[in-house]
Design a protein around this motif. Structure first.
Motif, PDB file in Angstrom:
ATOM      1  N   ALA A 154     -35.989  78.727 -29.920  1.00 49.64           N
ATOM      2  CA  ALA A 154     -35.108  79.793 -30.402  1.00 49.64           C
ATOM      3  C   ALA A 154     -35.660  81.158 -30.022  1.00 49.64           C
ATOM      4  O   ALA A 154     -34.912  82.048 -29.579  1.00 49.64           O
ATOM      5  N   HIS A 155     -36.966  81.348 -30.167  1.00 50.91           N
ATOM      6  CA  HIS A 155     -37.572  82.622 -29.794  1.00 50.91           C
ATOM      7  C   HIS A 155     -37.542  82.836 -28.283  1.00 50.91           C
ATOM      8  O   HIS A 155     -37.313  83.969 -27.827  1.00 50.91           O
ATOM      9  N   LEU A 156     -37.747  81.766 -27.507  1.00 55.23           N
ATOM     10  CA  LEU A 156     -37.635  81.899 -26.057  1.00 55.23           C
ATOM     11  C   LEU A 156     -36.224  82.323 -25.665  1.00 55.23           C
ATOM     12  O   LEU A 156     -36.041  83.191 -24.797  1.00 55.23           O
ATOM     13  N   HIS A 157     -35.236  81.734 -26.299  1.00 57.36           N
ATOM     14  CA  HIS A 157     -33.845  82.081 -26.018  1.00 57.36           C
ATOM     15  C   HIS A 157     -33.584  83.554 -26.336  1.00 57.36           C
ATOM     16  O   HIS A 157     -32.966  84.279 -25.544  1.00 57.36           O
ATOM     17  N   ASN A 158     -34.075  83.990 -27.469  1.00 56.14           N
ATOM     18  CA  ASN A 158     -33.867  85.391 -27.859  1.00 56.14           C
ATOM     19  C   ASN A 158     -34.603  86.343 -26.921  1.00 56.14           C
ATOM     20  O   ASN A 158     -34.062  87.388 -26.530  1.00 56.14           O
ATOM     21  N   ASP A 159     -35.818  85.997 -26.562  1.00 55.27           N
ATOM     22  CA  ASP A 159     -36.604  86.860 -25.674  1.00 55.27           C
ATOM     23  C   ASP A 159     -35.964  86.983 -24.292  1.00 55.27           C
ATOM     24  O   ASP A 159     -35.982  88.064 -23.682  1.00 55.27           O
ATOM     25  N   ARG A 160     -35.401  85.891 -23.797  1.00 51.35           N
ATOM     26  CA  ARG A 160     -34.896  85.873 -22.424  1.00 51.35           C
ATOM     27  C   ARG A 160     -33.427  86.277 -22.318  1.00 51.35           C
ATOM     28  O   ARG A 160     -33.005  86.824 -21.290  1.00 51.35           O
ATOM     29  N   PHE A 161     -32.647  85.984 -23.366  1.00 53.39           N
ATOM     30  CA  PHE A 161     -31.206  86.199 -23.271  1.00 53.39           C
ATOM     31  C   PHE A 161     -30.659  87.133 -24.345  1.00 53.39           C
ATOM     32  O   PHE A 161     -29.463  87.416 -24.361  1.00 53.39           O
ATOM     33  N   GLY A 162     -31.522  87.604 -25.239  1.00 54.16           N
ATOM     34  CA  GLY A 162     -31.129  88.612 -26.208  1.00 54.16           C
ATOM     35  C   GLY A 162     -30.298  88.110 -27.364  1.00 54.16           C
ATOM     36  O   GLY A 162     -29.644  88.905 -28.048  1.00 54.16           O
ATOM     37  N   SER A 163     -30.341  86.813 -27.638  1.00 49.32           N
ATOM     38  CA  SER A 163     -29.587  86.271 -28.773  1.00 49.32           C
ATOM     39  C   SER A 163     -30.243  84.989 -29.251  1.00 49.32           C
ATOM     40  O   SER A 163     -30.958  84.318 -28.501  1.00 49.32           O
ATOM     41  N   TRP A 164     -29.990  84.644 -30.516  1.00 49.91           N
ATOM     42  CA  TRP A 164     -30.497  83.401 -31.068  1.00 49.91           C
ATOM     43  C   TRP A 164     -29.548  82.273 -30.697  1.00 49.91           C
ATOM     44  O   TRP A 164     -28.331  82.455 -30.687  1.00 49.91           O
ATOM     45  N   PRO A 165     -30.048  81.107 -30.401  1.00 50.66           N
ATOM     46  CA  PRO A 165     -29.173  79.995 -30.011  1.00 50.66           C
ATOM     47  C   PRO A 165     -28.348  79.488 -31.193  1.00 50.66           C
ATOM     48  O   PRO A 165     -28.800  79.499 -32.330  1.00 50.66           O
ATOM     49  N   GLU A 166     -27.145  79.065 -30.890  1.00 52.19           N
ATOM     50  CA  GLU A 166     -26.265  78.455 -31.885  1.00 52.19           C
ATOM     51  C   GLU A 166     -26.268  76.953 -31.638  1.00 52.19           C
ATOM     52  O   GLU A 166     -25.650  76.464 -30.701  1.00 52.19           O
ATOM     53  N   THR A 167     -26.971  76.224 -32.490  1.00 47.10           N
ATOM     54  CA  THR A 167     -27.108  74.782 -32.266  1.00 47.10           C
ATOM     55  C   THR A 167     -25.883  74.000 -32.727  1.00 47.10           C
ATOM     56  O   THR A 167     -25.664  72.884 -32.260  1.00 47.10           O
ATOM     57  N   GLY A 168     -25.113  74.546 -33.666  1.00 42.27           N
ATOM     58  CA  GLY A 168     -23.939  73.852 -34.154  1.00 42.27           C
ATOM     59  C   GLY A 168     -24.228  72.579 -34.916  1.00 42.27           C
ATOM     60  O   GLY A 168     -23.366  71.719 -35.075  1.00 42.27           O
ATOM     61  N   SER A 169     -25.448  72.457 -35.427  1.00 47.09           N
ATOM     62  CA  SER A 169     -25.871  71.196 -36.035  1.00 47.09           C
ATOM     63  C   SER A 169     -25.378  71.019 -37.471  1.00 47.09           C
ATOM     64  O   SER A 169     -25.269  69.901 -37.957  1.00 47.09           O
ATOM     65  N   GLY A 170     -25.158  72.126 -38.167  1.00 46.78           N
ATOM     66  CA  GLY A 170     -24.778  72.032 -39.570  1.00 46.78           C
ATOM     67  C   GLY A 170     -25.909  71.650 -40.507  1.00 46.78           C
ATOM     68  O   GLY A 170     -25.681  71.318 -41.669  1.00 46.78           O
ATOM     69  N   ILE A 171     -27.162  71.680 -40.012  1.00 51.14           N
ATOM     70  CA  ILE A 171     -28.314  71.364 -40.840  1.00 51.14           C
ATOM     71  C   ILE A 171     -29.296  72.525 -40.793  1.00 51.14           C
ATOM     72  O   ILE A 171     -29.134  73.459 -40.009  1.00 51.14           O
ATOM     73  N   SER A 172     -30.333  72.453 -41.615  1.00 51.60           N
ATOM     74  CA  SER A 172     -31.387  73.461 -41.625  1.00 51.60           C
ATOM     75  C   SER A 172     -32.733  72.799 -41.390  1.00 51.60           C
ATOM     76  O   SER A 172     -32.988  71.705 -41.890  1.00 51.60           O
ATOM     77  N   ARG A 173     -33.592  73.487 -40.657  1.00 47.06           N
ATOM     78  CA  ARG A 173     -34.965  73.019 -40.495  1.00 47.06           C
ATOM     79  C   ARG A 173     -35.867  73.552 -41.599  1.00 47.06           C
ATOM     80  O   ARG A 173     -37.024  73.136 -41.726  1.00 47.06           O
ATOM     81  N   GLU A 174     -35.367  74.485 -42.396  1.00 49.84           N
ATOM     82  CA  GLU A 174     -36.173  75.073 -43.465  1.00 49.84           C
ATOM     83  C   GLU A 174     -36.541  74.028 -44.517  1.00 49.84           C
ATOM     84  O   GLU A 174     -35.870  72.999 -44.659  1.00 49.84           O
ATOM     85  N   SER A 175     -37.586  74.285 -45.256  1.00 47.85           N
ATOM     86  CA  SER A 175     -38.101  73.313 -46.208  1.00 47.85           C
ATOM     87  C   SER A 175     -37.146  73.092 -47.371  1.00 47.85           C
ATOM     88  O   SER A 175     -36.464  74.007 -47.817  1.00 47.85           O
ATOM     89  N   PHE A 176     -37.119  71.867 -47.836  1.00 45.05           N
ATOM     90  CA  PHE A 176     -36.348  71.441 -49.013  1.00 45.05           C
ATOM     91  C   PHE A 176     -34.843  71.537 -48.762  1.00 45.05           C
ATOM     92  O   PHE A 176     -34.072  71.732 -49.686  1.00 45.05           O
ATOM     93  N   GLY A 177     -34.424  71.411 -47.494  1.00 46.72           N
ATOM     94  CA  GLY A 177     -33.016  71.504 -47.164  1.00 46.72           C
ATOM     95  C   GLY A 177     -32.378  70.185 -46.777  1.00 46.72           C
ATOM     96  O   GLY A 177     -31.199  70.157 -46.432  1.00 46.72           O
ATOM     97  N   ASN A 178     -33.147  69.105 -46.809  1.00 45.80           N
ATOM     98  CA  ASN A 178     -32.630  67.791 -46.443  1.00 45.80           C
ATOM     99  C   ASN A 178     -32.316  66.994 -47.704  1.00 45.80           C
ATOM    100  O   ASN A 178     -33.216  66.482 -48.357  1.00 45.80           O
ATOM    101  N   PRO A 179     -31.043  66.857 -48.077  1.00 46.53           N
ATOM    102  CA  PRO A 179     -30.718  66.180 -49.335  1.00 46.53           C
ATOM    103  C   PRO A 179     -31.160  64.728 -49.369  1.00 46.53           C
ATOM    104  O   PRO A 179     -31.404  64.184 -50.455  1.00 46.53           O
TER     105      PRO A 179
END
Length: 209
Positions: A154-179
């Motif tokens: 995500a950071h590589l994408h932002n650094d090279r293309f000026g935007s954060w990637p849109e994964t379209g996954s509908g999930i979060s990698r953040e902690s305590f987010g997996n029901p």
């Protein structure tokens, strides 16, 4: 981030998953035999024999190689397109989400950020170690972390293309987010297994929705 189920979720393809693990292995391979041996020792060890006070053993000696690994990984992906980086970020996101589990957290410990970084370490060490921890959480390590892996593409994408990637996954990698990973997960209610609404999330620091 609140997971929604009324919109299609974009899943990583098997080819994208294979590409991620191959890139990780290639980055490690370029660092020589020592980190290879350390990673292998982590996969083959019996966690019942771990010495919690041995900070010089193979369980923690790999830490000294993580910055060099991330640097090599960046060099290997320097020519990738924005779509390719997005596809890789989607795989990392899914891998982190899938091990966002109570039984793994019992071994690694960690706050919201700390547990995310611990899961980043598990992904960074490659497929063999990731699958070992997923099958047996006791294979995880206390206080081992790799923050840089969590949003690497995500950071590589932002650094090279000026935007954060849109994964379209509908999930979060953040902690305590997996029901599925937490016995006391309570959806949109703030609690011990879910960050309170309004807490900054990454990348970009926007409040959770």
């Amino acid at each position: 981030m609140t997971v929604t189920t009324d919109t299609p979720q974009t899943l990583p393809t098997p080819a994208d998953e294979a590409r991620l693990w191959a890139l990780i292995e290639s980055a490690w391979a370029e660092l020589g035999v020592e980190p290879l041996a350390l990673r292998q020792a982590l996969v083959e060890r019996d966690p019942a024999d771990d010495d919690g006070d041995d900070d010089d053993g193979p369980s923690y000696a790999i830490d000294a190689w993580l910055d060099a690994f991330l640097d090599r990984l960046g060099q290997l992906t320097v020519e990738l397109s924005g779509q390719e980086l997005t596809d890789l970020d989607r795989v990392v996101e899914r891998k982190l989400h899938d091990i966002d589990r109570e039984d793994i957290h019992e071994v690694t410990d960690g706050s919201d950020d700390g547990f995310l970084y611990a899961r980043g370490f598990i992904v960074a060490l490659g497929r063999a170690y990731y699958e070992a921890v997923r099958a047996n959480p006791a294979m995880a390590l206390l206080d081992a972390d790799c923050e840089g892996m969590c949003y690497f593409f995500a950071h590589l994408h932002n650094d090279r293309f000026g935007s954060w990637p849109e994964t379209g996954s509908g999930i979060s990698r953040e902690s305590f987010g997996n029901p599925a990973g937490w016995s006391d997960w309570r959806g949109d209610e703030p609690g011990p297994s879910r960050p309170a609404e309004g807490q900054p999330s990454r990348p970009g620091g926007a409040a959770q929705a």
